[in-house]
Motif scaffolding. Structure first.
Motif, PDB file in Angstrom:
ATOM      1  N   GLY A  25       0.667  -1.139   0.039  1.00  0.00           N
ATOM      2  CA  GLY A  25      -0.063  -0.008  -0.004  1.00  0.00           C
ATOM      3  C   GLY A  25       0.835   1.472  -0.057  1.00  0.00           C
ATOM      4  N   LYS A  26       2.008   1.160  -0.589  1.00  0.00           N
ATOM      5  CA  LYS A  26       2.706   2.500  -0.568  1.00  0.00           C
ATOM      6  C   LYS A  26       2.679   3.213  -1.951  1.00  0.00           C
ATOM      7  N   TRP A  27       2.488   4.278  -1.707  1.00  0.00           N
ATOM      8  CA  TRP A  27       2.192   5.342  -2.777  1.00  0.00           C
ATOM      9  C   TRP A  27       3.179   6.612  -2.796  1.00  0.00           C
ATOM     10  N   ARG A  28       3.614   7.292  -3.875  1.00  0.00           N
ATOM     11  CA  ARG A  28       4.252   8.426  -3.800  1.00  0.00           C
ATOM     12  C   ARG A  28       3.818   9.781  -4.129  1.00  0.00           C
ATOM     13  N   LEU A  29       3.874  10.729  -3.399  1.00  0.00           N
ATOM     14  CA  LEU A  29       3.485  12.102  -3.857  1.00  0.00           C
ATOM     15  C   LEU A  29       4.773  12.700  -4.367  1.00  0.00           C
ATOM     16  N   THR A  30       4.323  13.516  -5.550  1.00  0.00           N
ATOM     17  CA  THR A  30       5.679  14.447  -6.418  1.00  0.00           C
ATOM     18  C   THR A  30       5.165  15.597  -6.417  1.00  0.00           C
ATOM     19  N   PHE A  31       5.758  16.649  -5.767  1.00  0.00           N
ATOM     20  CA  PHE A  31       5.516  17.967  -5.867  1.00  0.00           C
ATOM     21  C   PHE A  31       6.441  18.729  -6.751  1.00  0.00           C
ATOM     22  N   THR A  32       5.970  19.411  -7.656  1.00  0.00           N
ATOM     23  CA  THR A  32       6.660  20.083  -8.755  1.00  0.00           C
ATOM     24  C   THR A  32       6.411  21.417  -8.546  1.00  0.00           C
ATOM     25  N   PRO A  56      13.282  24.660   0.419  1.00  0.00           N
ATOM     26  CA  PRO A  56      11.786  24.398   0.412  1.00  0.00           C
ATOM     27  C   PRO A  56      11.467  23.501   1.618  1.00  0.00           C
ATOM     28  N   SER A  57      10.113  23.364   2.091  1.00  0.00           N
ATOM     29  CA  SER A  57       9.665  22.575   2.860  1.00  0.00           C
ATOM     30  C   SER A  57       8.395  22.167   2.865  1.00  0.00           C
ATOM     31  N   LEU A  82      11.091  13.725   3.111  1.00  0.00           N
ATOM     32  CA  LEU A  82      10.963  14.345   1.825  1.00  0.00           C
ATOM     33  C   LEU A  82      12.551  13.876   0.974  1.00  0.00           C
ATOM     34  N   VAL A  83      12.342  13.680  -0.286  1.00  0.00           N
ATOM     35  CA  VAL A  83      13.388  13.291  -1.209  1.00  0.00           C
ATOM     36  C   VAL A  83      13.541  14.300  -2.323  1.00  0.00           C
ATOM     37  N   VAL A 131      11.599  19.769  -7.496  1.00  0.00           N
ATOM     38  CA  VAL A 131      10.957  18.397  -7.421  1.00  0.00           C
ATOM     39  C   VAL A 131      11.145  17.694  -6.129  1.00  0.00           C
ATOM     40  N   LEU A 132      10.166  17.363  -5.231  1.00  0.00           N
ATOM     41  CA  LEU A 132      10.061  16.833  -3.996  1.00  0.00           C
ATOM     42  C   LEU A 132       9.206  15.618  -3.958  1.00  0.00           C
ATOM     43  N   THR A 133       9.618  14.539  -3.526  1.00  0.00           N
ATOM     44  CA  THR A 133       8.746  13.407  -3.435  1.00  0.00           C
ATOM     45  C   THR A 133       8.642  13.127  -1.909  1.00  0.00           C
ATOM     46  N   GLN A 134       7.493  12.390  -1.343  1.00  0.00           N
ATOM     47  CA  GLN A 134       7.319  11.856  -0.180  1.00  0.00           C
ATOM     48  C   GLN A 134       6.264  10.594  -0.423  1.00  0.00           C
ATOM     49  N   ASP A 135       6.958   9.529   0.221  1.00  0.00           N
ATOM     50  CA  ASP A 135       6.224   8.134   0.294  1.00  0.00           C
ATOM     51  C   ASP A 135       5.170   8.050   1.412  1.00  0.00           C
TER      52      ASP A 135
END
Length: 639
Positions: free
Chosen positions: A40-47, A66-67, A82-83, A102-106
């Motif tokens: 059930g792992k998802w990844r959000l990508t913030f651009t 950024p944060s 965050l990555v 570009v930031l990602t969060q699982d």
């Protein structure tokens, strides 16, 4: 159509046109992608796409990067942190991001979850050149449906979604409104209250005329701030620079001529309040300017508004400087609307003060009115010396050192106290047979104020008056310390122009000298962009710098360099500063103002900049802010 209606339509049109401005310079979108159906792992990508000509910083930059703040997690939990996948490039000593953040969060969805909802805020700092805007706070909301297996299309995070309408940065407008109201309490604005009351007490023939004049007074103040700034912004926007306008504003706030004129004006008004004569505009001026009887006095109202705007500029200058900085970074309409909001808030209290005398005209006049004018006269005498002090500091005349200034105030307010008790009378005053309760309370307040000031003669900081008084470095005698004039702060070689630092701190007055010292000591550099006539600078020094921990940091952990941007001392020829366009700056103030503008992107005071031991800028400049803890945190960035 009346002239007033035309003015209102013009202002409304200006406001309406400004709605086409753009909100931010970083445009965010968020997408989701399934990583593992088993877990059930998802990844959000913030651009966050960055407009051309601007840049931001990567996540690794602790202070400017950024944060993402997550305010609500429904049906899911965060998995790791965050990555940062942004493409950062080297710019001098720092890494910057020019194209997109570009930031990602699982995330891990809860077992059996049918819909997960993630809410939060993207926080970023956007910069242009050496100047950075306040942080942008953009809210987002993202739904994740477990049945969806493909990556979702990016959804734009619009300013409307975050509560910030697209046309403006409303936080700046709100800040401008608050500053407009706050300006009423500043040293160069507050003295205009008694002048306003006195002028409108005798300027209106009827209550209706009084209301009209008061309204026009407020309108004139708004127009005198907004229209010239609009023209200035247009010129600098076309020319691509603000050096000329900064020099004009600096001249108005610090040159001896306008300050001496303002000082004389205040003394003349005080003499009028004491009953020496009545101040009236020549009738020929009014007759030539106002042909119709319904407009009599309007010229005087305009000049009262003009006087207020000019006199107050040394205090309102910092916000005007900030607006000008924005205008040279591609924001055209926003500064105009911000200045309009500031001027409306600034004018409103004075409009009320102007209305108040028209109501007083309905009351029976008497000795009380003469007493009010005399009290205002004493206040005008005391506050008028602020302008003479500015000229004295910028030109090093040595007339009004801190203890001399305080002695004048102590005498003036002591005389006011005796006047309230009936021990001092003017020819037009009636004898005070009995002291009223109001006079007694007022005299107690005045004498308490005098007692508060007396320790200042021996070096007490008097923080409540820091914006009004000359800097404590001009004090010749401080209990328990050496004379300020005998403190060996830097050698004559490093300080050939006889300048001083606050509180006897050691430091330099040229960046080159500070860098040379920093290379030897390994300390970072603290740059203080200040001015002798800067009231906010004195407040920062008295209320923030005086904190023991702040003082310890400044004295022990930094090499300090102070850039006075209003000092009129002539430079030696070898110290002249030449701009690329051929302009040569030959005095301390203009040279420092140019350096602050071109090197650090600031043209207002106070501003504080941190440099490493090689002279490279570490963080965005920090301006006037009385938050002591925030100032400590700012300093510790360099440590």
């Amino acid at each position: 159509m009346t002239g007033f209606k035309k003015i209102c339509l013009v202002l409304c049109a200006l406001f309406a046109c400004s709605i086409f401005a753009v909100a931010g310079n970083i445009h965010w979108s968020v997408s989701s992608e399934l990583i593992s159906a088993d877990t059930g792992k998802w990844r959000l990508t913030f651009t966050g796409k960055i407009d051309e000509g601007y840049h931001s910083y990567p996540l690794s930059d602790e202070f400017s990067g950024p944060s993402i703040e997550f305010s609500e997690l429904s049906g899911c939990t965060l998995d790791g942190g965050l990555v940062d996948l942004s493409k950062a490039v080297k710019k001098g000593e720092y890494l910057v991001v020019n194209d997109a953040l570009v930031l990602t969060q699982d995330l891990l969805l809860d077992p059996g979850c049918e819909k997960a909802v993630v809410k939060g805020t993207c926080i970023t700092i956007c910069c242009a050149g050496n100047s950075c805007f306040p942080p942008e706070y953009i809210d987002f909301e993202k739904e994740i449906l477990p049945g969806q297996t493909a990556a979702s299309s990016p959804e734009a995070v619009s300013p409307e979604q975050s509560g910030q309408p697209a046309p403006f940065d409303w936080s700046l407008i709100l800040q401008a409104i608050l500053w407009g109201f706050a300006m009423i309490l500043t040293p160069c604005v507050f003295p205009m209250i008694p002048m306003t009351v006195s002028f409108f007490l005798k300027s209106s023939s009827s209550a209706a005329a009084g209301r009209f004049n008061a309204f026009m007074y407020g309108l004139f103040i708004v127009l005198l701030y907004t229209l010239p700034i609009t023209v200035i912004i247009l010129i600098t926007w076309i020319a691509g620079g603000d050096a000329v306008t900064a020099d004009i504003f600096n001249w108005l706030a610090t040159h001896w001529l306008p300050n001496i004129v303002f000082f004389i004006v205040f003394m003349v008004f005080a003499a009028s309040f004491f009953g020496a004569f009545e101040i009236t505009l020549p009738s020929s001026w009014v007759n030539r300017a106002d042909g119709k009887s319904g407009k009599k006095g309007l010229v005087g109202v305009f000049f009262m508004a003009l006087t207020l705007v000019l006199v107050s500029f040394s205090c309102t200058g910092p916000i005007v400087g900030t607006v000008l900085i924005q205008s040279t970074q591609g924001q055209f309409w926003m500064p105009i609307v911000t200045m309009f909001a500031f001027s409306v808030a600034f004018a409103l209290p004075f409009t009320v003060f102007a209305l108040f005398p028209s109501l007083l005209n309905k009351l029976k006049s008497g000795s009380w009115l003469s007493s009010v004018k005399v009290v205002l006269g004493f206040i005008e005498v005391a506050l008028g010396f602020k302008f003479l002090s500015v000229a004295d500091q910028t030109y090093h005349w040595g007339l009004l050192d801190r203890e001399v200034y305080l002695a004048i105030w102590i005498v003036v307010f002591s005389m006011l106290g005796f006047y309230l008790l009936g021990k001092l009378r003017f020819p037009h005053d009636e004898k005070v047979e009995h002291v009223s309760l109001l006079r007694l309370i007022s005299s107690i307040a005045v004498f308490s104020f005098v007692v508060y000031m007396i320790p200042g003669m021996f070096g007490a900081p008097l923080k409540a008056l820091s914006g009004y008084l000359p800097p404590i470095s001009t004090q010749d005698f401080v209990i328990g310390k050496a004379s300020a004039s005998t403190q060996a702060q830097v050698s004559e070689t490093a300080n050939p122009y006889g300048l001083k630092l606050p509180y006897g701190l050691n430091g330099y007055f040229r960046i080159e000298d500070a860098v040379e010292a920093a290379r030897k000591s390994g300390k970072p550099i603290f740059v203080d962009v200040t001015g002798h006539g800067c009231v906010n600078c004195r407040e920062m020094e008295a209320k923030v710098w005086s904190n023991p921990e702040v003082m310890s940091l400044l004295s022990d952990k930094f090499e300090m360099v102070v850039l006075y941007v209003d000092d009129k001392t002539k430079l030696r020829e070898e110290d002249w500063v030449q701009a690329p366009n051929g302009d040569v700056y030959k005095d301390v103030g203009r040279a420092n103002a140019y350096i602050a503008r071109e090197r650090f992107g600031v043209n207002s005071q106070p501003n504080y900049i941190l440099l490493d031991s090689e002279g490279n800028q570490i963080a965005a400049p920090r301006g006037y802010d009385l938050d002591i803890e925030g100032f400590k945190k700012f300093l510790k960035q360099a440590l």
